[in-house]
Design a protein around this motif. Sequence first.
Motif, mmCIF file in Angstrom:
data_model
loop_
_atom_site.group_PDB
_atom_site.id
_atom_site.type_symbol
_atom_site.label_atom_id
_atom_site.label_comp_id
_atom_site.label_asym_id
_atom_site.label_seq_id
_atom_site.Cartn_x
_atom_site.Cartn_y
_atom_site.Cartn_z
ATOM 1 N N LEU A 210 1.081 -0.747 -0.268
ATOM 2 C CA LEU A 210 -0.055 -0.029 0.015
ATOM 3 C C LEU A 210 0.598 1.392 0.018
ATOM 4 O O LEU A 210 1.926 1.476 1.161
ATOM 5 C CB LEU A 210 -0.510 0.281 1.095
ATOM 6 C CG LEU A 210 -1.359 0.651 0.839
ATOM 7 C CD1 LEU A 210 -2.549 0.808 0.466
ATOM 8 C CD2 LEU A 210 -2.549 1.694 3.026
ATOM 9 N N VAL A 211 0.954 1.954 -1.014
ATOM 10 C CA VAL A 211 1.556 3.350 -0.882
ATOM 11 C C VAL A 211 0.295 4.415 -1.508
ATOM 12 O O VAL A 211 -0.669 4.161 -2.086
ATOM 13 C CB VAL A 211 2.472 3.454 -2.407
ATOM 14 C CG1 VAL A 211 2.668 4.746 -2.871
ATOM 15 C CG2 VAL A 211 3.288 1.998 -2.419
ATOM 16 N N HIS B 200 8.884 -4.828 -6.447
ATOM 17 C CA HIS B 200 8.457 -4.837 -7.556
ATOM 18 C C HIS B 200 7.081 -4.113 -7.496
ATOM 19 O O HIS B 200 6.731 -3.026 -7.969
ATOM 20 C CB HIS B 200 7.987 -6.110 -8.617
ATOM 21 C CG HIS B 200 7.594 -5.740 -9.914
ATOM 22 N ND1 HIS B 200 8.310 -6.514 -10.982
ATOM 23 C CD2 HIS B 200 6.910 -4.987 -10.572
ATOM 24 C CE1 HIS B 200 7.834 -5.898 -12.106
ATOM 25 N NE2 HIS B 200 6.999 -5.084 -11.897
ATOM 26 N N HIS B 201 6.293 -4.965 -5.993
ATOM 27 C CA HIS B 201 5.158 -3.634 -6.601
ATOM 28 C C HIS B 201 5.215 -2.382 -5.617
ATOM 29 O O HIS B 201 4.838 -1.541 -5.913
ATOM 30 C CB HIS B 201 4.543 -5.110 -5.164
ATOM 31 C CG HIS B 201 3.910 -6.396 -5.859
ATOM 32 N ND1 HIS B 201 3.295 -7.309 -4.558
ATOM 33 C CD2 HIS B 201 3.932 -6.775 -6.988
ATOM 34 C CE1 HIS B 201 2.978 -8.081 -5.804
ATOM 35 N NE2 HIS B 201 3.422 -8.234 -6.474
ATOM 36 N N MET B 202 5.959 -3.067 -4.937
ATOM 37 C CA MET B 202 6.701 -0.865 -3.989
ATOM 38 C C MET B 202 6.539 -0.378 -5.399
ATOM 39 O O MET B 202 6.492 1.187 -4.844
ATOM 40 C CB MET B 202 7.841 -1.444 -3.008
ATOM 41 C CG MET B 202 7.202 -2.179 -2.214
ATOM 42 S SD MET B 202 8.665 -2.233 -0.666
ATOM 43 C CE MET B 202 7.984 -3.528 1.048
ATOM 44 N N ALA B 203 7.486 -0.540 -6.113
ATOM 45 C CA ALA B 203 8.175 1.008 -6.451
ATOM 46 C C ALA B 203 6.883 0.916 -7.499
ATOM 47 O O ALA B 203 7.402 2.166 -8.383
ATOM 48 C CB ALA B 203 9.607 -0.027 -7.871
ATOM 49 N N GLU B 204 5.763 -0.321 -8.812
ATOM 50 C CA GLU B 204 5.284 0.256 -9.173
ATOM 51 C C GLU B 204 4.100 0.515 -9.112
ATOM 52 O O GLU B 204 3.596 1.255 -9.526
ATOM 53 C CB GLU B 204 4.823 -1.646 -10.116
ATOM 54 C CG GLU B 204 3.693 -1.630 -10.789
ATOM 55 C CD GLU B 204 3.312 -1.901 -11.592
ATOM 56 O OE1 GLU B 204 2.270 -3.124 -11.958
ATOM 57 O OE2 GLU B 204 3.785 -3.404 -11.970
ATOM 58 N N GLY B 205 3.824 0.495 -7.193
ATOM 59 C CA GLY B 205 2.956 1.094 -6.768
ATOM 60 C C GLY B 205 3.124 2.754 -6.685
ATOM 61 O O GLY B 205 2.603 2.941 -7.200
#
Length: 200
Positions: free
Chosen positions: A108-109, A166-171
Amino acid sequence: MIGRVGMREAELFRKTGETEVKVKVNLDGSGLYRVETDIPFLTHMLELFSRHSLIDLEVVATGDTEVDHHHLIEDVGIVLGEAIEKALGDKRGINRYGFFTLPMDETLVSVALDLSGRPYFVYNGFPQFKTLMGIEFDLFREFWKSFSYSLKCNLHINCHYGLNLHHMAEGTFKAVARALRIAVSIDERVRGVPSTKGKL
């Protein structure tokens, strides 16, 4: 320029001894893109940024990635921010503020930004000393810091939680794009610049 031609467009080119970066933006586009960089993962992130911000985007960027990814990632952030700042012009009629909280699976970002003309950068909750696709993950902090300073905006990025890099960067790219989409949008009720100072 790809996409619908509007008034809020800009094209910039930066050449140093380390990189060459060309960026075109159309703030009133539909999220069309053509991105070519020497870092495939960065290319993918910029494509996501275009699609979710609805900013038509062209990027051609090459650099000394055999030395380090740092120079190219940082310089793309600089030129992208400068191009958007130039395309905004005097900022008449814009929303100015934008914010978005984006879930991506376990991550969650949240992003909040202000096109204030004053750069300030906050980046919390992300891991250090990790690599993603051969890239030092902390280089994304450098990207967004460079972006915020060249766009002259307040940019606050907070990762509340997450496990997958990957999810952190893309998010983060998607959340910034969505927040920026709000901030650069024209509100017909706004008369002039959205500030009591009369200038941003």
